[in-house]
Design an enzyme around this catalytic site. Structure first.
Site, PDB file in Angstrom:
ATOM      1  N   ASP A  35      16.566  38.447  -6.113  1.00  0.00           N
ATOM      2  CA  ASP A  35      16.275  39.846  -6.459  1.00  0.00           C
ATOM      3  C   ASP A  35      14.773  40.104  -6.498  1.00  0.00           C
ATOM      4  O   ASP A  35      14.306  41.189  -6.095  1.00  0.00           O
ATOM      5  CB  ASP A  35      16.894  40.195  -7.817  1.00  0.00           C
ATOM      6  CG  ASP A  35      18.411  40.294  -7.744  1.00  0.00           C
ATOM      7  OD1 ASP A  35      18.942  40.425  -6.625  1.00  0.00           O
ATOM      8  OD2 ASP A  35      19.062  40.222  -8.809  1.00  0.00           O
ATOM      9  N   LEU A  81      47.803  41.453  20.364  1.00  0.00           N
ATOM     10  CA  LEU A  81      48.464  40.178  20.652  1.00  0.00           C
ATOM     11  C   LEU A  81      49.976  40.332  20.609  1.00  0.00           C
ATOM     12  O   LEU A  81      50.510  41.102  19.812  1.00  0.00           O
ATOM     13  CB  LEU A  81      48.044  39.106  19.640  1.00  0.00           C
ATOM     14  CG  LEU A  81      46.571  38.682  19.637  1.00  0.00           C
ATOM     15  CD1 LEU A  81      46.302  37.723  18.487  1.00  0.00           C
ATOM     16  CD2 LEU A  81      46.193  38.030  20.956  1.00  0.00           C
ATOM     17  N   GLU A 112      43.993  29.629  14.552  1.00  0.00           N
ATOM     18  CA  GLU A 112      43.111  30.347  13.632  1.00  0.00           C
ATOM     19  C   GLU A 112      43.939  31.175  12.654  1.00  0.00           C
ATOM     20  O   GLU A 112      44.933  31.781  13.060  1.00  0.00           O
ATOM     21  CB  GLU A 112      42.183  31.293  14.417  1.00  0.00           C
ATOM     22  CG  GLU A 112      41.410  30.621  15.534  1.00  0.00           C
ATOM     23  CD  GLU A 112      40.703  31.625  16.450  1.00  0.00           C
ATOM     24  OE1 GLU A 112      40.579  32.796  16.041  1.00  0.00           O
ATOM     25  OE2 GLU A 112      40.299  31.237  17.550  1.00  0.00           O
ATOM     26  N   LYS A 114      45.321  34.240  10.779  1.00  0.00           N
ATOM     27  CA  LYS A 114      45.363  35.658  11.145  1.00  0.00           C
ATOM     28  C   LYS A 114      45.108  36.477   9.880  1.00  0.00           C
ATOM     29  O   LYS A 114      45.999  36.671   9.058  1.00  0.00           O
ATOM     30  CB  LYS A 114      46.719  36.021  11.762  1.00  0.00           C
ATOM     31  CG  LYS A 114      46.796  37.453  12.252  1.00  0.00           C
ATOM     32  CD  LYS A 114      48.138  37.720  12.934  1.00  0.00           C
ATOM     33  CE  LYS A 114      48.200  39.165  13.418  1.00  0.00           C
ATOM     34  NZ  LYS A 114      48.138  40.139  12.322  1.00  0.00           N
ATOM     35  N   ASP A 116      44.397  39.591   7.358  1.00  0.00           N
ATOM     36  CA  ASP A 116      44.958  40.931   7.228  1.00  0.00           C
ATOM     37  C   ASP A 116      43.825  41.886   6.882  1.00  0.00           C
ATOM     38  O   ASP A 116      43.604  42.238   5.731  1.00  0.00           O
ATOM     39  CB  ASP A 116      46.036  40.940   6.136  1.00  0.00           C
ATOM     40  CG  ASP A 116      46.943  42.148   6.255  1.00  0.00           C
ATOM     41  OD1 ASP A 116      46.885  42.824   7.293  1.00  0.00           O
ATOM     42  OD2 ASP A 116      47.714  42.397   5.318  1.00  0.00           O
ATOM     43  N   TYR A 221      34.725  37.585   9.166  1.00  0.00           N
ATOM     44  CA  TYR A 221      34.818  36.349   9.947  1.00  0.00           C
ATOM     45  C   TYR A 221      34.810  36.709  11.427  1.00  0.00           C
ATOM     46  O   TYR A 221      35.527  37.623  11.855  1.00  0.00           O
ATOM     47  CB  TYR A 221      36.106  35.578   9.647  1.00  0.00           C
ATOM     48  CG  TYR A 221      36.062  34.723   8.404  1.00  0.00           C
ATOM     49  CD1 TYR A 221      35.026  33.815   8.185  1.00  0.00           C
ATOM     50  CD2 TYR A 221      37.080  34.780   7.465  1.00  0.00           C
ATOM     51  CE1 TYR A 221      34.990  33.020   7.047  1.00  0.00           C
ATOM     52  CE2 TYR A 221      37.058  33.991   6.323  1.00  0.00           C
ATOM     53  CZ  TYR A 221      36.009  33.109   6.124  1.00  0.00           C
ATOM     54  OH  TYR A 221      35.981  32.321   5.001  1.00  0.00           O
ATOM     55  N   LYS A 311      53.631  35.045  13.399  1.00  0.00           N
ATOM     56  CA  LYS A 311      53.690  35.721  12.102  1.00  0.00           C
ATOM     57  C   LYS A 311      54.437  34.855  11.086  1.00  0.00           C
ATOM     58  O   LYS A 311      55.351  34.108  11.418  1.00  0.00           O
ATOM     59  CB  LYS A 311      54.389  37.081  12.232  1.00  0.00           C
ATOM     60  CG  LYS A 311      53.772  38.003  13.277  1.00  0.00           C
ATOM     61  CD  LYS A 311      52.352  38.400  12.950  1.00  0.00           C
ATOM     62  CE  LYS A 311      52.264  39.444  11.856  1.00  0.00           C
ATOM     63  NZ  LYS A 311      52.762  40.746  12.229  1.00  0.00           N
ATOM     64  N   CYS A 405      70.019  70.475   1.845  1.00  0.00           N
ATOM     65  CA  CYS A 405      68.629  70.050   2.029  1.00  0.00           C
ATOM     66  C   CYS A 405      67.902  70.094   0.690  1.00  0.00           C
ATOM     67  O   CYS A 405      67.955  71.106  -0.021  1.00  0.00           O
ATOM     68  CB  CYS A 405      67.944  70.966   3.038  1.00  0.00           C
ATOM     69  SG  CYS A 405      66.172  70.655   3.201  1.00  0.00           S
ATOM     70  N   CYS A 408      65.134  73.220   1.214  1.00  0.00           N
ATOM     71  CA  CYS A 408      65.520  74.624   1.452  1.00  0.00           C
ATOM     72  C   CYS A 408      66.956  74.936   1.060  1.00  0.00           C
ATOM     73  O   CYS A 408      67.399  76.085   1.175  1.00  0.00           O
ATOM     74  CB  CYS A 408      65.302  74.981   2.922  1.00  0.00           C
ATOM     75  SG  CYS A 408      66.477  74.190   4.043  1.00  0.00           S
ATOM     76  N   CYS A 423      68.835  68.485   8.427  1.00  0.00           N
ATOM     77  CA  CYS A 423      68.777  69.882   8.023  1.00  0.00           C
ATOM     78  C   CYS A 423      68.507  70.677   9.291  1.00  0.00           C
ATOM     79  O   CYS A 423      67.478  70.470   9.945  1.00  0.00           O
ATOM     80  CB  CYS A 423      67.657  70.114   7.005  1.00  0.00           C
ATOM     81  SG  CYS A 423      67.305  71.856   6.694  1.00  0.00           S
ATOM     82  N   CYS A 428      62.892  75.600   7.420  1.00  0.00           N
ATOM     83  CA  CYS A 428      62.761  74.818   6.183  1.00  0.00           C
ATOM     84  C   CYS A 428      61.277  74.498   5.969  1.00  0.00           C
ATOM     85  O   CYS A 428      60.569  74.092   6.901  1.00  0.00           O
ATOM     86  CB  CYS A 428      63.568  73.536   6.324  1.00  0.00           C
ATOM     87  SG  CYS A 428      63.261  72.299   5.058  1.00  0.00           S
TER      88      CYS A 428
END
Length: 669
Positions: A35, A81, A112, A114, A116, A221, A311, A405, A408, A423, A428
């Site tokens: 700092d 992919l 590697e 994957k 998220d 990354y 996955k 519905c 409506c 509906c 509506c």
């Protein structure tokens, strides 16, 4: 020491210590010492603003808030992919590679994690970060350079001797601990917490004000480059090592695997440790290591042949089914949504899940108050797997679709043979709102500045109640400017965007109207056949059936739509507002005739050099018509990879069969 020399020295020191702290996780000075160096730099730059450079550590949180993101075209597409889900899928992946390549070749891979998060591209020129963008649609993304510069693990200047131009691809993500801190802050300020790390990362990067992005705990990354030859390496694994030498962070769990069985072993090991990691992963990416083989294998329309994403299985948890809400969509489809006792599934709090339709609820035998198993399908969409029937209370009531519905109160219908309850009241409120959202969206007329939340706001205030009201907003400029989140500048931009859509392509306008059974392809066929909206609106059922790709359902839907008195009144109001859709005229060839005039072309299989949507646009722009099936009117069939039954039928009917290259050559002539 002269100010310039000291500033250059501070740049070097701060960059070196930031790399050790954020990338190597091995700091050699304390936070207070860092700092102090940073404050010294700020003081020198304040006294000598002419010495501030783009790669200065002080510029990570610099810049003013943007009005909107500009578009960036990727020099090379950022492809998605294809997916694998188990060991057999991975073995089949290698089998496909060997069918394409010589059988005797040795294949090695890189595995590697994957992550998220959000895929981005970083462009470095002579080692300096000059541009950062989102993946977008793979070809065009959003310019988020100022936002990406605030991510501490992304170097503003590369170390060592990088190539003159390096386009780095990678993932921006938020660690689980960072998400927890951010959500605690959100709740303290009375704001909605983020649902998961991916939403938090994406939402943070898409802040127009980079100072907000800087306050978020984002990380990065690198996993590749746009052109492997840029790095001078021969394979994926070595290339990642070279990126490390440039100061770019690379995931520590990347592994080189000499066989597909080693890949499978790596997948199971990654599956075991996924919940021990400080960030979320939803699978493992597998890439052929050798760049020469990658080039030989090439790409499909949207994905490389040489890579796949394996996955992880969906994660399940149990919770209580509290109640059910019924949502009405644009076409009147009523979808039941389960309201759950909030439960954490794979690190994400889930409180709602779709139940799809009445048949699905009955198949799963769901009752209010049931204990249910919930999973995130593909680790993304929450769904109820089943009820724990043995723990059901005696007075538990089964879930039933309402008779009327929920918006409506119009009677609902479930046509024989259909799973969806609808509906059928086109007026509506729920359908009207969603139709307006669709009309202004990218799938409609793509009116910039009129996104979902703004349409909802204007609808709730009764400023717009139907489509013609959109084209009358110019007369309510000051009213728009006074609304929460607007202002004169925003109002003027929206009005300008609306004005630019007063003469849309007829097919785009038809797709925007949201007529049931009419999508992009059928809208183009209708445009080519009728050329004018009035002629289409007056067409009979039999006349519509003459249009290729328009069947009984679509023809009936069109006739019913344009016969409605309120629709007719809407079209009159649009015409009075200066809205006049135009048919796109095909491009004429050298002889004055469009290259594909009178041709009805069907695409089947996977195209390799262009996307399916691009191919259809080429047909339309060059005077041809798109076919959706092999019929008497179909003249040509363009065949890509894995063409199936449509190719066989085309051969049986003696249609002209074209390769992708032959099709493109017809246009180039």
């Amino acid at each position: 020491m002269q100010p310039q020399k000291r500033i250059e020295e501070l740049h070097r020191l701060l960059q070196e210590h930031a790399h050790k702290y954020y990338v190597l996780d091995a700091p050699t000075i304390s936070d207070s010492e860092y700092d102090a160096l940073f404050q010294e730099l700020l003081a020198l730059e304040k006294a000598h603003p002419e010495l501030i450079t783009p790669d200065s550590p002080s510029q990570r949180v610099g810049g003013v808030a943007l009005d909107k993101f500009s578009q960036v075209e990727h020099r090379y597409p950022m492809l998605s992919l294809e997916n694998a889900f188990n060991d057999d899928d991975l073995r089949e992946f290698e089998a496909r590679l060997r069918r394409f390549l010589s059988q005797g070749l040795t294949l090695s891979y890189v595995a590697e994690p994957k992550l998220d998060g959000l895929a981005v591209e970083l462009v470095y020129e002579n080692g300096l970060l000059v541009q950062g963008s989102t993946r977008g649609d793979g070809k065009v993304g959003e310019d988020i350079t100022a936002q990406l510069k605030t991510v501490r693990s992304i170097p503003l200047r590369l170390l060592g001797s990088p190539p003159p131009l390096l386009e780095v691809r990678g993932e921006v993500f938020m660690a689980l601990a960072g998400l927890e801190r951010l959500n605690s802050s959100q709740i303290r300020m009375g704001r909605e917490p983020f649902a998961n790390p991916r939403n938090a990362a994406a939402g943070s990067l898409r802040q127009l004000n980079p100072k907000i992005t800087a306050s978020r705990p984002l990380d990065f990354y690198a996993y590749g480059v746009s052109l492997p030859a840029d790095t001078g390496r021969n394979g994926q694994y070595d290339m990642l090592q070279s990126l490390k030498t440039y100061g770019l962070p690379v995931n520590e769990h990347v592994r080189k695997c000499e066989t597909i069985e080693a890949v499978i072993e790596a997948y199971h090991q990654m599956l075991e440790i996924r919940h021990q990691l400080p960030y979320e992963i939803d699978g493992m990416v597998v890439k052929v290591d050798d760049f020469g083989l990658q080039e030989r294998l090439g790409n499909k329309a949207r994905a490389p042949r040489w890579a796949t994403a394996c996955k992880f299985p969906a994660i399940q948890a149990t919770t209580l089914l509290r109640s059910v809400e019924f949502q009405v969509g644009r076409t009147g489809a009523v979808t039941p949504v389960a309201i759950l006792e909030p439960v954490v599934v794979g690190g994400v709090t889930v409180s709602r899940a779709t139940l799809h339709n009445q048949d699905e609820m009955e198949r799963k035998d769901l009752h209010i108050g049931d204990k249910v198993f919930v999973q995130r399908a593909g680790d993304v969409i929450p769904e109820i797997v089943k009820a724990v029937v043995e723990e059901r209370a005696e007075d538990a009531q089964p879930i039933r679709m309402p008779e009327n519905c929920p918006v409506c109160q119009h009677p609902l219908e479930k046509p024989a043979g259909e799973a969806v309850t609808r509906c059928h009241n086109p007026h509506c409120d729920a359908q009207r709102l969603r139709s307006l959202i669709h009309f202004t969206s990218k799938a409609g007329l793509d009116i910039e500045g009129l996104g979902k939340k703004y349409v909802e706001q204007l609808f709730e205030l009764k400023i717009i109640e139907d489509v013609p009201d959109i084209f009358g907003l110019h007369s309510r400029r000051h009213k728009l400017a006074s609304l929460d989140g607007w202002g004169l500048k925003s109002a003027d931009k929206v009005i300008a965007a609306i004005n630019s859509r007063r003469n849309p392509p007829l097919s785009k306008f038809l797709a925007a109207l949201g007529i049931r059974f009419i999508g992009e392809v059928s809208a183009t066929s209708l445009e080519n056949h009728f050329q004018e909206l009035d002629k289409l609106a007056a067409a009979s059922h039999d006349e519509l059936l003459e249009v290729d790709g328009i069947g009984e359902q679509a023809a009936s839907s069109i006739v019913e739509y344009f016969s409605d008195e309120k629709v007719q009144a809407m079209l009159v109001r649009l015409k009075d507002a200066g809205v006049s859709p135009v048919a796109i005229q095909p491009v004429a060839g050298e002889g004055g005739t469009a290259p594909l005039a009178d041709m009805v072309i069907l695409f089947t299989g996977s195209l390799q050099t262009i996307s399916r949507s691009e191919a259809k646009k080429l047909v339309k722009d060059n005077g041809g018509t798109i076919a959706t099936g092999v019929t008497k009117k179909t003249t040509h069939v363009v065949v890509g990879e894995k063409a199936g039954s449509k190719l066989k039928k085309a051969q049986e009917m003696n249609k002209t069969i074209l390769t992708e290259e032959e099709f493109l050559q017809m246009i180039r002539q």
